[in-house]
Design an enzyme around this catalytic site. Structure first.
Site, PDB file in Angstrom:
ATOM      1  N   LYS A  76       0.832  -1.203   0.000  1.00 63.22           N
ATOM      2  CA  LYS A  76       0.000   0.000   0.000  1.00 63.22           C
ATOM      3  C   LYS A  76       0.866   1.251   0.000  1.00 63.22           C
ATOM      4  O   LYS A  76       1.856   1.341   0.750  1.00 63.22           O
ATOM      5  CB  LYS A  76      -0.918  -0.023   1.223  1.00 63.22           C
ATOM      6  N   SER A 145      -9.174   2.444   2.776  1.00 65.11           N
ATOM      7  CA  SER A 145      -8.196   3.057   1.905  1.00 65.11           C
ATOM      8  C   SER A 145      -7.211   2.073   1.279  1.00 65.11           C
ATOM      9  O   SER A 145      -6.409   2.445   0.431  1.00 65.11           O
ATOM     10  CB  SER A 145      -7.407   4.105   2.703  1.00 65.11           C
ATOM     11  N   SER A 169     -10.182   0.672   6.936  1.00 66.86           N
ATOM     12  CA  SER A 169      -9.388   0.778   5.717  1.00 66.86           C
ATOM     13  C   SER A 169      -8.942  -0.550   5.130  1.00 66.86           C
ATOM     14  O   SER A 169      -8.518  -0.607   3.981  1.00 66.86           O
ATOM     15  CB  SER A 169      -8.142   1.635   5.976  1.00 66.86           C
TER      16      SER A 169
END
Length: 431
Positions: A76, A145, A169
């Site tokens: 990520k 996210s 997330s």
């Protein structure tokens, strides 16, 4: 014969490389080919590593067995990877490459993983979405996210990816994209080199294609097995329906109603969660803690780049600046009391199972869905495992979350494995 190995379970990939049935280089090249071939539609990657072949060759040359030798990893874009920039989903961050790996990335390299590149995240890990599409329907959100990581894993493009969680997330995109996911207990992992929002909430997460791979990677990463073979650690599962935090989609409500039958087939007793008042308070307190701490974390970014930031991020900072320090401290005190009560309620052999998201991924790409069903457990710092396998009759994934106390990860994996087996045997939940 080597062409199929990158699709195999992670343990089998690593064993095949160790035994020289296939090289780490070929494995990495095949995954890279799959990434390039699918990402025009999926849009899960923000930058690919130009050093992937060299890194794979290095893994081929290292003696001894490594549990993730040659296995491709996505990271990520809130987590530092040496040689690649950490843009955090924003144009205001530096385009200069990171000078070193975050410790969690270093650990994966030491285990033999080959880093394919950085995956898309929302702006600073909050609500403003990136370009990623849901792998099961391109017109639906992948969540946020950890959107790029979840979509790449859920599409089967990559076997494992790193994410983070501050609210929902990781749990939400895992549920929406049909991936297995784990949020590690808060404070259990060194988060140096990870761009977070809230020190009291930020946690590392792992995404894989299924629970067996997730358990294998977690064991390798932590160096300890969460399950003792042949010994059950779970006596009771507490079924949680969401505490009226958010309207629950009919398909998800039906799946939750089926949980007692699914678990009792595996000789696991169930009962309903009697903790709703605490859950609702924790959800509210999570917002207080997150906004207050995010306002401090992002203060310099907002002062220097306000015009380039999304309204949602600016609203978060404004709300956090309005939170009094006493209110923040009081929320953390209530958190600690609720955690003690939950420990008394669950004991050593009980976990909670409930919806990881209110339903399947919503239509549209302008928002990432509600994280509210993860907020209470994230404030408590609980480890969570997201279980894939169920789908709506239109083919959209429905994810469940298994929630427990830090140190009880064995129980999470035990229940998650049982649930995944049942869900994959009878996956469709009619609406």
């Amino acid at each position: 014969m080597s062409s199929a190995y990158w699709k195999q379970p992670i343990s089998e990939q690593a064993t095949a490389v160790h035994e020289k049935v296939v090289s780490a280089e070929i494995l990495a090249e095949q995954v890279r080919e799959e990434i390039v071939g699918t990402d025009t539609d999926l849009r899960a990657w923000v930058e690919l590593s130009p050093a992937v072949v060299d890194e794979a060759r290095r893994q081929d040359g290292i003696p001894g067995r490594r549990p993730l030798r040659g296995v491709s990893l996505g990271v990520k874009d809130l987590i530092d990877v040496e040689g690649l920039p950490t843009r955090a989903g924003s144009p205001v961050t530096s385009s200069s490459p990171a000078g070193s790996d975050a410790p969690c990335v270093s650990r994966f390299r030491d285990l033999g993983a080959v880093i394919q590149g950085k995956t898309v995240t929302t702006e600073f890990g909050y609500f403003s979405p990136g370009p990623t599409r849901n792998p099961h329907h391109p017109g639906h959100t992948p969540g946020g996210s950890s959107s790029g990581s979840a979509a790449a894993v859920g599409a089967g493009v990559i076997p494992v990816a790193l994410g983070t969680q501050t609210a929902g997330s990781l749990t939400r995109p895992a549920a929406y994209c049909g991936a297995a996911g784990m949020v590690l207990a808060h404070g259990s992992t060194d988060l140096s080199g990870v761009s977070g929002l809230s020190e009291s909430l930020d946690s590392l997460g792992i995404l894989t294609r299924d629970i067996a791979d997730l358990q294998y990677v977690y064991t390798a990463f932590t160096g300890r097995s969460p399950i003792v073979p042949g010994r059950s650690t779970v006596r009771t599962v507490v079924v949680w329906g969401g505490s009226d935090l958010h309207p629950i989609d009919p398909a998800m409500a039906d799946l939750v109603d089926r949980l007692p039958d699914l678990l009792e087939r595996a000789d696991v007793e169930t009962r309903a969660l009697e903790y709703d008042d605490h859950v609702r308070t924790l959800a509210d307190d999570h917002v207080t803690v997150m906004s207050h701490e995010a306002a401090e974390t992002l203060d310099e970014v907002v002062r220097n780049h306000a015009a380039a930031l999304s309204p949602a991020l600016l609203d978060l900072v404004d709300a956090g600046r309005a939170v009094r320090p006493d209110d923040h401290a009081a929320a953390l005190i209530r958190r600690d009391r609720s955690r003690d009560l939950l420990a008394e309620t669950l004991g050593d052999h009980t976990v909670i199972v409930g919806p990881a998201a209110p339903g399947p991924a919503p239509s549209g790409l302008d928002a990432t869905g509600s994280p509210v069903l993860s907020r209470p457990w994230q404030l408590l710092g609980c480890p969570v495992v997201v279980v894939p396998g169920a789908t709506t009759d239109s083919g959209m994934p429905l994810g469940l979350q298994v929630i427990g106390l830090p140190g009880r990860e064995s129980a999470l994996f035990e229940v998650a494995a049982v649930l995944e087996n049942e869900l994959r045997s009878h996956p469709v939940v009619p609406v």
